[in-house]
Enzyme design. Structure first.
Site, PDB file in Angstrom:
ATOM      1  N   CYS A   2       0.818  -1.211   0.000  1.00 18.81           N
ATOM      2  CA  CYS A   2       0.000   0.000   0.000  1.00 18.81           C
ATOM      3  C   CYS A   2       0.852   1.262   0.000  1.00 18.81           C
ATOM      4  CB  CYS A   2      -0.878   0.022   1.228  1.00 18.81           C
ATOM      5  SG  CYS A   2      -1.772  -1.488   1.534  1.00 18.81           S
ATOM      6  N   ARG A  27       4.507   0.388  -6.040  1.00 18.24           N
ATOM      7  CA  ARG A  27       4.570  -0.445  -4.842  1.00 18.24           C
ATOM      8  C   ARG A  27       3.620  -1.636  -4.941  1.00 18.24           C
ATOM      9  NH1 ARG A  27       6.601   2.202  -0.122  1.00 18.24           N
ATOM     10  NH2 ARG A  27       5.201   0.991   1.146  1.00 18.24           N
ATOM     11  N   TRP A  79      -3.153  -2.571  -1.344  1.00 20.93           N
ATOM     12  CA  TRP A  79      -2.806  -3.928  -1.772  1.00 20.93           C
ATOM     13  C   TRP A  79      -3.500  -4.844  -0.778  1.00 20.93           C
ATOM     14  CZ3 TRP A  79      -0.058  -8.323  -0.133  1.00 20.93           C
ATOM     15  CH2 TRP A  79       0.387  -9.177  -1.151  1.00 20.93           C
ATOM     16  N   ASN A 105      -1.263   1.819   6.077  1.00 22.99           N
ATOM     17  CA  ASN A 105      -0.395   0.762   5.525  1.00 22.99           C
ATOM     18  C   ASN A 105      -0.037  -0.161   6.671  1.00 22.99           C
ATOM     19  OD1 ASN A 105      -0.378   2.128   3.159  1.00 22.99           O
ATOM     20  ND2 ASN A 105       1.810   2.578   3.134  1.00 22.99           N
ATOM     21  N   GLY A 106       0.048  -1.463   6.378  1.00 20.84           N
ATOM     22  CA  GLY A 106       0.435  -2.416   7.417  1.00 20.84           C
ATOM     23  C   GLY A 106      -0.722  -3.337   7.768  1.00 20.84           C
ATOM     24  N   GLU A 485      17.846 -16.153 -10.078  1.00 25.22           N
ATOM     25  CA  GLU A 485      17.394 -14.788 -10.341  1.00 25.22           C
ATOM     26  C   GLU A 485      16.746 -14.691 -11.733  1.00 25.22           C
ATOM     27  OE1 GLU A 485      16.712 -12.333  -8.722  1.00 25.22           O
ATOM     28  OE2 GLU A 485      16.752 -10.601 -10.032  1.00 25.22           O
ATOM     29  N   LYS A 489      12.915 -13.550 -12.286  1.00 28.24           N
ATOM     30  CA  LYS A 489      12.646 -12.367 -13.120  1.00 28.24           C
ATOM     31  C   LYS A 489      11.620 -12.719 -14.185  1.00 28.24           C
ATOM     32  CE  LYS A 489      13.847  -9.863 -11.700  1.00 28.24           C
ATOM     33  NZ  LYS A 489      14.202  -9.141 -10.554  1.00 28.24           N
ATOM     34  N   GLU A 492       8.006 -13.610 -12.686  1.00 28.34           N
ATOM     35  CA  GLU A 492       7.236 -12.546 -12.049  1.00 28.34           C
ATOM     36  C   GLU A 492       6.604 -11.578 -13.046  1.00 28.34           C
ATOM     37  OE1 GLU A 492       9.412 -10.159  -9.150  1.00 28.34           O
ATOM     38  OE2 GLU A 492      11.193 -10.123 -10.386  1.00 28.34           O
ATOM     39  N   HIS A 508      17.853 -36.107 -10.431  1.00 33.46           N
ATOM     40  CA  HIS A 508      17.130 -36.596  -9.247  1.00 33.46           C
ATOM     41  C   HIS A 508      15.645 -36.261  -9.314  1.00 33.46           C
ATOM     42  CE1 HIS A 508      20.855 -37.827  -7.451  1.00 33.46           C
ATOM     43  NE2 HIS A 508      21.371 -36.658  -7.792  1.00 33.46           N
ATOM     44  N   LYS A 607       6.157  -3.965  -4.690  1.00 30.74           N
ATOM     45  CA  LYS A 607       7.574  -3.624  -4.711  1.00 30.74           C
ATOM     46  C   LYS A 607       8.189  -3.771  -3.334  1.00 30.74           C
ATOM     47  CE  LYS A 607      11.312  -1.810  -6.473  1.00 30.74           C
ATOM     48  NZ  LYS A 607      12.100  -2.766  -7.279  1.00 30.74           N
TER      49      LYS A 607
HETATM   50  C1  G6P Z   1       9.653  -7.779  -3.388  1.00 27.53           C
HETATM   51  C2  G6P Z   1      10.191  -7.222  -4.687  1.00 27.53           C
HETATM   52  C3  G6P Z   1      11.489  -7.932  -5.063  1.00 27.53           C
HETATM   53  C4  G6P Z   1      12.492  -7.795  -3.937  1.00 27.53           C
HETATM   54  C5  G6P Z   1      11.925  -8.300  -2.613  1.00 27.53           C
HETATM   55  C6  G6P Z   1      12.812  -7.902  -1.447  1.00 27.53           C
HETATM   56  O1  G6P Z   1       9.234  -9.090  -3.574  1.00 27.53           O
HETATM   57  O2  G6P Z   1       9.242  -7.369  -5.724  1.00 27.53           O
HETATM   58  O3  G6P Z   1      12.012  -7.359  -6.236  1.00 27.53           O
HETATM   59  O4  G6P Z   1      13.638  -8.521  -4.259  1.00 27.53           O
HETATM   60  O5  G6P Z   1      10.643  -7.723  -2.361  1.00 27.53           O
HETATM   61  O6  G6P Z   1      12.762  -6.508  -1.319  1.00 27.53           O
HETATM   62  P1  G6P Z   1      13.869  -5.616  -0.665  1.00 27.53           P
HETATM   63  O7  G6P Z   1      13.325  -4.226  -0.731  1.00 27.53           O
HETATM   64  O8  G6P Z   1      14.024  -6.109   0.750  1.00 27.53           O
HETATM   65  O9  G6P Z   1      15.134  -5.787  -1.453  1.00 27.53           O
END
Ligand code: G6P
Length: 612
Positions: A2, A27, A79, A105-106, A485, A489, A492, A508, A607
């Site tokens: 949020c 976000r 969110w 938020n929270g 990674e 990527k 997502e 395995h 985010k």
């Molecule tokens: C979310 C973001 C990711 C990020 C992760 C950790 O899932 O979409 O891109 O790697 O949070 O976030 P941070 O701000 O702790 O790096």
């Protein structure tokens, strides 16, 4: 997650709130709303407008903000956590007669219990949210003194919160308070602002103040006052944010993600250059005693998402260069598995936002066990940056796209710096080895630039593979970390199912998933493992897989065993992840683009994940 914005000043509030919310879209959210108080009318009514879905709907409903009168208001992108994303659950939430209006938020963990108490007292609930209890609770405590009502209400709340609050009886005033959820205050020419994140207010001011847990802020058009939870007035410093407003705009690129991919050479250079001096790494900014480093017996790393992948890479590099054993955990697992933490351990957490709830909790756990925490963080003034014992900042600038790119690259660079610095002090690398690694570090931005020049070819490959159902990434050692990674990527932002596997694990179980035409991306950069990785590529290919190999220039035999090859410039073995990730990011970006998806704001994702 949020987002919160609030403005009180000389200008019409709604357009400013909408603009702030636009800068918080990244976000992640699924509904939005604003509440604006109109002091120009005698009864100073508060108008609330909310929508389900995208901000565009709110913009249309308010005619770009023009139809909502008033110069003081709060806005929110939600969110969903408690209750579906509907207009009724969208913030702001109000108590009876709009005496109190809040954005939050929270998560309020004891909301059910409070809801029952308030219902017994005659309060009616109209939404399924935890936030609505805050509005009613504030109303219940409000006896003409807003500060008192906030101080009392906040002590009843369990969980995490950042709150923006309007009291109808105090026209032109916004209150803010927080606990474990970010909140900043901005002082601008035309008025004052609250926000959950810097990009929301960058257009209006760079003069900001970070609110601490349980501090209450009272803003009017021309004053900002801070109070402790005991209602004592406190003095706080404002600082100037280095980020400029352009950094939070697309600057001619189709998407923030593409822009941020292209910003990587600069972001990596900005992160490493100030820390390199005369062929050596200088991290004296961390304030470590040499004896502290010399006595280290273990390093424990923890993070979430891509930052966790940085930790996996970092663990290989740190262990190899310093000889110190390194453990890595997902922060969400670490915090609850009651890990044994021995003395002389250094805890390293990695976070772009500095607000990720699980990473923050992992850090606090380690601190409670009496070991120091070094945080690799991008956002200055964030919760993790403030609470860590040492902070190694990445200088990536604001990252807006949900899928991280430049923050990831700078976090990798920070890990390399840390490993070399510790190796220097402990003498686990010769001076020559240090200086040749420093030279390699300096050449990374240029090599990333070269890889970016090949984006057309990656786009061609992406178009070819954009209709895949499953895509696998395989690698060994550091290439396994890069595969994780690459796979994250891709999934997502393209919504294609994808997994990363340590190539040695294929036999395995995973190899049974390979069918004719399944795309397997094989990463093979580590000299001592290239042949073994190629054997694994041969195994999947002979079962029908289509193989895209990623290796360094010189390993040309790979072409006998794959269908397509991407070559990357040569570098020191432990720095390959910084180069491999570039084509992987581009691949994910262009696949998402080819599928016509919302690259910067993928569904269901946020985010900054500020709740567990
Ligand atoms: C979310 C973001 C990711 C990020 C992760 C950790 O899932 O979409 O891109 O790697 O949070 O976030 P941070 O701000 O702790 O790096």
């Amino acid at each position: 997650m949020c987002g919160i914005i609030g403005y009180t000043g000389k200008e019409k509030a709604c357009p400013i709130l909408l603009d702030g919310l636009r800068h918080l879209e990244y976000r992640g959210y699924d509904s939005a709303g604003v509440a604006v108080e109109n002091s120009d009318r005698e009864d100073h009514p508060i108008e609330i407008v909310r929508v389900k879905g995208r901000l565009q709907a709110l913009t249309e409903k308010t005619n770009d903000g023009a139809s909502v009168e008033g110069r003081c208001g709060i806005g929110h992108t939600r969110w969903a956590t408690h209750g579906e994303p509907t207009e009724l659950n969208a913030h702001p939430h109000a108590a009876k007669d709009r005496r109190v209006v809040v954005v939050h938020n929270g998560i309020i963990e004891n909301f059910q219990e409070l809801r029952e108490v308030l219902t017994r007292r005659g309060y009616e609930f109209h939404s399924q949210t935890d936030t609505e209890v805050v509005a009613h609770l504030l109303d219940a405590y409000y006896q003409g003194d807003a500060l008192d009502a906030i101080a009392r209400a906040v002590t009843r709340l369990r969980g995490t919160f950042a709150l923006g609050i309007l009291f109808r009886e105090e026209p032109g005033v916004i209150y803010a308070v927080r606990k474990d959820s970010p909140m900043i205050i901005g002082r601008a020419e035309s008025g004052n602002l609250i926000a959950s994140d810097v990009p929301a207010i960058l257009k209006y001011t760079r003069n900001v103040c970070y609110v601490k847990d349980l501090e209450i802020v009272r803003l009017t058009e021309d004053s900002i006052r801070f109070f402790s939870i005991d209602k004592e007035e406190i003095q706080k410093e404002f600082t100037t944010v280095q980020w400029d407003a352009d950094a939070a705009e697309k600057g001619g690129y189709a998407h923030f993600m593409l822009k941020e991919i292209h910003e990587q050479p600069k972001a990596v250079a900005d992160t490493i250059h100030p820390r390199l001096k005369d062929g050596r790494v200088d991290l004296s900014e961390l304030g470590f005693e040499e004896s502290e480093i010399a006595s280290l017996r273990r390093i424990q790393m923890a993070a979430c998402g891509s930052a966790y992948h940085v930790c996996v890479t970092g663990s290989y590099v740190l262990e190899k260069l310093t000889g110190i054993p390194v453990d890595v955990d997902l922060a969400s697992e670490f915090r609850y598995r009651e890990p044994v933490i021995e003395p002389n351990t250094l805890m390293v957490v990695v976070s772009q936002s500095g607000e990720t709830a699980d990473t923050l909790a992992a850090m606090r756990y380690a601190q409670q066990k009496g070991v120091p925490v070094l945080a690799i963080v991008n956002v200055v003034g964030s919760s993790i940056a403030r609470e860590a014992d040492k902070v190694l900042y990445t200088w990536a600038g604001p990252e807006i796209a949900v899928a991280t790119t430049k923050a990831y690259s700078t976090q990798l660079a920070a890990c390399y710096l840390l490993a070399l610095y510790i190796a220097q002090i402990r003498g686990t690398m010769t001076d020559e080895a240090i200086s040749s690694h420093v030279e390699e570090l300096l050449s990374l931005p240029g090599k990333i630039e070269r890889l970016l020049e090949e984006k057309e070819r990656i786009q061609w490959l992406a178009n070819k593979f954009s209709a895949e159902r499953d895509i696998f990434f395989i690698g060994r050692g550091l290439d396994y970390a890069s595969s994780m990674e690459g796979s994250l990527k891709l999934k997502e932002i393209s919504y294609i199912h994808s997994e990363a596997y340590a190539a040695g694990e294929l036999k395995h179980g995973t190899i049974s998933l390979i069918e004719k035409g399944t795309l397997v991306v094989g990463v093979a950069t580590q000299p001592q493992l290239v042949e073994k990785e190629i054997s694994n590529m041969v195994e999947v290919r002979s079962r029908g897989a289509c193989v895209l190999g990623i290796t360094s220039y010189g390993n040309y035999t790979i072409e006998d065993h794959d269908d397509f090859t991407i070559y990357i410039p040569k570098t020191a073995d432990c720095f390959y992840p910084s180069l491999v990730v570039i084509p992987l990011q581009l691949l994910a970006y262009y696949v998402s683009l080819a599928r016509g998806l919302d690259v910067d704001k993928p569904r269901n994702l946020a985010k900054s994940v500020t709740v567990e």
